[in-house]
Design a protein around this motif. Structure first.
Motif, PDB file in Angstrom:
ATOM      1  N   ALA A 237      -1.012  -1.137 -16.938  1.00  0.00           N
ATOM      2  CA  ALA A 237      -0.584  -0.870 -15.561  1.00  0.00           C
ATOM      3  C   ALA A 237      -0.657   0.618 -15.239  1.00  0.00           C
ATOM      4  O   ALA A 237      -1.159   1.010 -14.175  1.00  0.00           O
ATOM      5  N   LEU A 238      -0.173   1.435 -16.155  1.00  0.00           N
ATOM      6  CA  LEU A 238      -0.123   2.874 -15.882  1.00  0.00           C
ATOM      7  C   LEU A 238      -1.504   3.526 -15.912  1.00  0.00           C
ATOM      8  O   LEU A 238      -1.828   4.330 -15.026  1.00  0.00           O
ATOM      9  N   PHE A 239      -2.297   3.199 -16.906  1.00  0.00           N
ATOM     10  CA  PHE A 239      -3.505   3.979 -17.158  1.00  0.00           C
ATOM     11  C   PHE A 239      -4.810   3.278 -16.797  1.00  0.00           C
ATOM     12  O   PHE A 239      -5.736   3.926 -16.300  1.00  0.00           O
ATOM     13  N   GLU A 240      -4.917   1.985 -17.009  1.00  0.00           N
ATOM     14  CA  GLU A 240      -6.171   1.301 -16.724  1.00  0.00           C
ATOM     15  C   GLU A 240      -6.242   0.795 -15.289  1.00  0.00           C
ATOM     16  O   GLU A 240      -7.311   0.753 -14.692  1.00  0.00           O
ATOM     17  N   HIS A 241      -5.110   0.406 -14.727  1.00  0.00           N
ATOM     18  CA  HIS A 241      -5.086  -0.099 -13.352  1.00  0.00           C
ATOM     19  C   HIS A 241      -4.560   0.954 -12.374  1.00  0.00           C
ATOM     20  O   HIS A 241      -5.126   1.131 -11.300  1.00  0.00           O
ATOM     21  N   GLY A 242      -3.475   1.620 -12.724  1.00  0.00           N
ATOM     22  CA  GLY A 242      -2.846   2.570 -11.810  1.00  0.00           C
ATOM     23  C   GLY A 242      -3.375   3.979 -11.890  1.00  0.00           C
ATOM     24  O   GLY A 242      -3.151   4.791 -10.990  1.00  0.00           O
ATOM     25  N   HIS A 243      -4.095   4.314 -12.987  1.00  0.00           N
ATOM     26  CA  HIS A 243      -4.682   5.656 -13.164  1.00  0.00           C
ATOM     27  C   HIS A 243      -3.641   6.746 -12.915  1.00  0.00           C
ATOM     28  O   HIS A 243      -3.880   7.714 -12.180  1.00  0.00           O
TER      29      HIS A 243
ATOM     30  N   ALA B  42      10.848  -5.956 -12.350  1.00  0.00           N
ATOM     31  CA  ALA B  42      12.155  -6.569 -12.104  1.00  0.00           C
ATOM     32  C   ALA B  42      11.987  -8.025 -11.705  1.00  0.00           C
ATOM     33  O   ALA B  42      11.163  -8.361 -10.862  1.00  0.00           O
ATOM     34  N   MET B  43      12.800  -8.894 -12.301  1.00  0.00           N
ATOM     35  CA  MET B  43      12.721 -10.331 -12.015  1.00  0.00           C
ATOM     36  C   MET B  43      13.558 -10.664 -10.786  1.00  0.00           C
ATOM     37  O   MET B  43      14.702 -11.117 -10.878  1.00  0.00           O
ATOM     38  N   ASP B  44      12.995 -10.419  -9.613  1.00  0.00           N
ATOM     39  CA  ASP B  44      13.648 -10.764  -8.349  1.00  0.00           C
ATOM     40  C   ASP B  44      13.544 -12.283  -8.154  1.00  0.00           C
ATOM     41  O   ASP B  44      12.441 -12.829  -8.105  1.00  0.00           O
ATOM     42  N   PRO B  45      14.675 -12.995  -8.052  1.00  0.00           N
ATOM     43  CA  PRO B  45      14.614 -14.458  -7.901  1.00  0.00           C
ATOM     44  C   PRO B  45      13.750 -14.905  -6.727  1.00  0.00           C
ATOM     45  O   PRO B  45      13.053 -15.913  -6.808  1.00  0.00           O
ATOM     46  N   ALA B  46      13.790 -14.162  -5.620  1.00  0.00           N
ATOM     47  CA  ALA B  46      12.973 -14.533  -4.460  1.00  0.00           C
ATOM     48  C   ALA B  46      11.488 -14.428  -4.782  1.00  0.00           C
ATOM     49  O   ALA B  46      10.675 -15.239  -4.335  1.00  0.00           O
TER      50      ALA B  46
ATOM     51  N   ILE C 151       2.055  -1.612  -8.368  1.00  0.00           N
ATOM     52  CA  ILE C 151       1.627  -2.627  -9.318  1.00  0.00           C
ATOM     53  C   ILE C 151       2.840  -3.434  -9.744  1.00  0.00           C
ATOM     54  O   ILE C 151       3.874  -2.888 -10.113  1.00  0.00           O
ATOM     55  N   SER C 152       2.699  -4.744  -9.674  1.00  0.00           N
ATOM     56  CA  SER C 152       3.767  -5.639 -10.090  1.00  0.00           C
ATOM     57  C   SER C 152       3.285  -6.522 -11.232  1.00  0.00           C
ATOM     58  O   SER C 152       2.143  -6.993 -11.214  1.00  0.00           O
ATOM     59  N   VAL C 153       4.157  -6.733 -12.201  1.00  0.00           N
ATOM     60  CA  VAL C 153       3.844  -7.685 -13.266  1.00  0.00           C
ATOM     61  C   VAL C 153       4.632  -8.983 -13.063  1.00  0.00           C
ATOM     62  O   VAL C 153       4.649  -9.843 -13.938  1.00  0.00           O
ATOM     63  N   VAL C 154       5.268  -9.116 -11.884  1.00  0.00           N
ATOM     64  CA  VAL C 154       6.065 -10.321 -11.598  1.00  0.00           C
ATOM     65  C   VAL C 154       5.669 -11.025 -10.300  1.00  0.00           C
ATOM     66  O   VAL C 154       5.755 -12.251 -10.213  1.00  0.00           O
ATOM     67  N   ALA C 155       5.228 -10.281  -9.278  1.00  0.00           N
ATOM     68  CA  ALA C 155       4.904 -10.870  -7.969  1.00  0.00           C
ATOM     69  C   ALA C 155       3.465 -11.378  -7.979  1.00  0.00           C
ATOM     70  O   ALA C 155       2.533 -10.696  -7.547  1.00  0.00           O
ATOM     71  N   PHE C 156       3.274 -12.630  -8.448  1.00  0.00           N
ATOM     72  CA  PHE C 156       1.930 -13.132  -8.721  1.00  0.00           C
ATOM     73  C   PHE C 156       1.097 -13.384  -7.475  1.00  0.00           C
ATOM     74  O   PHE C 156      -0.107 -13.576  -7.557  1.00  0.00           O
ATOM     75  N   ALA C 157       1.709 -13.395  -6.274  1.00  0.00           N
ATOM     76  CA  ALA C 157       0.945 -13.581  -5.037  1.00  0.00           C
ATOM     77  C   ALA C 157       0.766 -12.263  -4.274  1.00  0.00           C
ATOM     78  O   ALA C 157       0.330 -12.276  -3.123  1.00  0.00           O
ATOM     79  N   LEU C 158       1.072 -11.159  -4.922  1.00  0.00           N
ATOM     80  CA  LEU C 158       1.000  -9.865  -4.246  1.00  0.00           C
ATOM     81  C   LEU C 158      -0.408  -9.541  -3.756  1.00  0.00           C
ATOM     82  O   LEU C 158      -0.587  -8.887  -2.730  1.00  0.00           O
TER      83      LEU C 158
ATOM     84  N   ARG D 192      -0.027   0.376   5.003  1.00  0.00           N
ATOM     85  CA  ARG D 192      -0.232   1.829   4.991  1.00  0.00           C
ATOM     86  C   ARG D 192      -1.232   2.297   3.927  1.00  0.00           C
ATOM     87  O   ARG D 192      -1.082   3.355   3.342  1.00  0.00           O
ATOM     88  N   GLY D 193      -2.234   1.477   3.692  1.00  0.00           N
ATOM     89  CA  GLY D 193      -3.275   1.863   2.737  1.00  0.00           C
ATOM     90  C   GLY D 193      -2.832   1.846   1.294  1.00  0.00           C
ATOM     91  O   GLY D 193      -3.539   2.359   0.408  1.00  0.00           O
ATOM     92  N   ILE D 194      -1.660   1.258   1.021  1.00  0.00           N
ATOM     93  CA  ILE D 194      -1.153   1.210  -0.348  1.00  0.00           C
ATOM     94  C   ILE D 194      -1.963   0.208  -1.167  1.00  0.00           C
ATOM     95  O   ILE D 194      -2.198  -0.920  -0.749  1.00  0.00           O
ATOM     96  N   ASN D 195      -2.391   0.643  -2.333  1.00  0.00           N
ATOM     97  CA  ASN D 195      -3.149  -0.209  -3.244  1.00  0.00           C
ATOM     98  C   ASN D 195      -2.148  -1.042  -4.040  1.00  0.00           C
ATOM     99  O   ASN D 195      -1.573  -0.576  -5.018  1.00  0.00           O
ATOM    100  N   ALA D 196      -1.914  -2.276  -3.599  1.00  0.00           N
ATOM    101  CA  ALA D 196      -0.876  -3.112  -4.189  1.00  0.00           C
ATOM    102  C   ALA D 196      -1.483  -4.357  -4.814  1.00  0.00           C
ATOM    103  O   ALA D 196      -2.254  -5.056  -4.170  1.00  0.00           O
ATOM    104  N   TYR D 197      -1.134  -4.630  -6.065  1.00  0.00           N
ATOM    105  CA  TYR D 197      -1.616  -5.856  -6.679  1.00  0.00           C
ATOM    106  C   TYR D 197      -0.801  -6.233  -7.921  1.00  0.00           C
ATOM    107  O   TYR D 197      -0.114  -5.421  -8.527  1.00  0.00           O
ATOM    108  N   PHE D 198      -0.902  -7.503  -8.222  1.00  0.00           N
ATOM    109  CA  PHE D 198      -0.318  -8.096  -9.425  1.00  0.00           C
ATOM    110  C   PHE D 198      -1.401  -8.194 -10.494  1.00  0.00           C
ATOM    111  O   PHE D 198      -2.559  -8.465 -10.192  1.00  0.00           O
ATOM    112  N   PHE D 199      -1.028  -7.982 -11.738  1.00  0.00           N
ATOM    113  CA  PHE D 199      -1.992  -8.209 -12.809  1.00  0.00           C
ATOM    114  C   PHE D 199      -1.284  -8.778 -14.033  1.00  0.00           C
ATOM    115  O   PHE D 199      -0.083  -8.592 -14.233  1.00  0.00           O
TER     116      PHE D 199
END
Length: 328
Positions: A139-145, A219-223, A248-255, A262-269
């Protein structure tokens, strides 16, 4: 050989010791005598049956045949190698990951899902590392750089992925903000966090006065678990990220289907296990740049696993809960 398998969904008492054959390996696999493994959030969701009720149930429908063996991290000793294996030999100390089934005396593992570990690392440390250090690293280095000097918010900084990410981000020169309950603040600061916010007592979004470049959400957000979309935590994550930043989220699988903001690069992996990244993680551990915190260790017995899963349900845990053959 011994395997500890789930015989029904729900309570940890449904874990039972079974006698099963030693797995036969293919040409590309290694047979590992398991010495340590661990409990991860996915194991908890499978064990409780919660994943059967979630939106990803169909994805795992063909895997819900009882009894089955949980666990996907393994550290141990190579006892046999397939004919095409080139990087390992009998006697090597190794760590790695498998899709599922590490609570067994012997585990068959694809060669590319393992790395050699030095004598300086215990099996317990190594068995706790793969499923938390790998997603943090990727997440930090290969995806988030992540770049030195960037500001990063790490959600759940005392958890498995979070506590590894705090260390790796700080070692890389980032300014690290983490969320954690108040009794974990000193722990997370010792890992390297510059700021720690108690998300249970205050709105973290109001405490971050300068936008961050990067959010890593573990974070494991129940929602979020129910829909795969950002819940309250996710929406607040967006509010603290600068325009064009990274989320980058490792929990929100539909992100990945969520509208761009706002041009934010957002994704689940999902982390991709591979020998090269595991070798990088081993070097970080060997050089004392990364230490996987073991909250508690339990013996490799049905009773030990029962106690371990009971402990995993407690909110006060830090880092990892492990299973070790070194405990009687």
């Amino acid at each position: 050989m011994k395997a500890i398998a789930l015989t029904s969904f729900g309570i940890p008492e449904a874990l039972e010791e079974l006698e099963v054959p030693v797995p036969a390996i293919t040409d590309t696999q290694v047979l590992v005598e398991m010495r340590a493994s661990s409990i991860n959030p996915a194991d908890v969701l499978f064990r409780s049956g919660a994943i059967l009720e979630g939106p990803v149930a169909d994805k795992f429908a063909d895997q819900f045949q009882l009894p089955f063996v949980l666990g996907n991290e393994v550290a141990g000793i190579v006892t046999e190698v397939g004919g095409k294996v080139r990087h390992f030999k009998p006697g090597d100390r190794v760590m790695g990951m498998i899709p599922r089934g590490s609570y067994m005396d012997y585990v068959a593992v694809e060669e590319d899902l393992l790395a050699v570990i030095p004598e300086s690392l215990s099996f317990e440390e190594a068995g706790a590392a793969p499923a938390v250090a790998l997603p943090a690293w990727q997440a930090l280095f290969e995806h988030g750089h992540l770049q030195p000097g960037q500001r990063i918010l790490i959600q759940a900084g005392a958890g498995g992925v979070g506590h590894a990410a705090v260390q790796l981000a700080k070692q890389h020169g980032a300014y690290v903000i983490a969320t954690a309950r108040d009794y974990n603040h000193d722990f997370v600061k010792r890992l390297g966090a510059d700021e720690v916010i108690d998300y249970t007592k205050t709105d973290f979004a109001t405490q971050i006065t300068e936008p961050v470049d990067f959010v890593l959400d573990a974070a494991m957000d129940p929602a979020t678990f129910g829909t795969g979309l950002p819940g309250d935590i996710g929406r607040k994550n967006y509010s603290v990220i600068k325009d064009g930043g990274t989320y980058i989220s490792v929990v929100a699988f539909a992100l990945n289907e969520y509208p761009k903001v706002r041009g934010i690069n957002a994704y689940f992996f999902q982390a991709r296990a591979n020998r090269t990244d595991f070798e990088s993680i081993v070097r970080q551990m060997q050089e004392n740049k990364l230490k996987i915190h073991i909250h508690e260790a339990y013996p490799f017995t049905a009773q030990g696993l029962l106690q371990a899963y009971r402990k995993s349900d407690e909110p006060t845990k830090r880092g990892k809960i492990i299973i070790s053959k070194n405990l009687g």
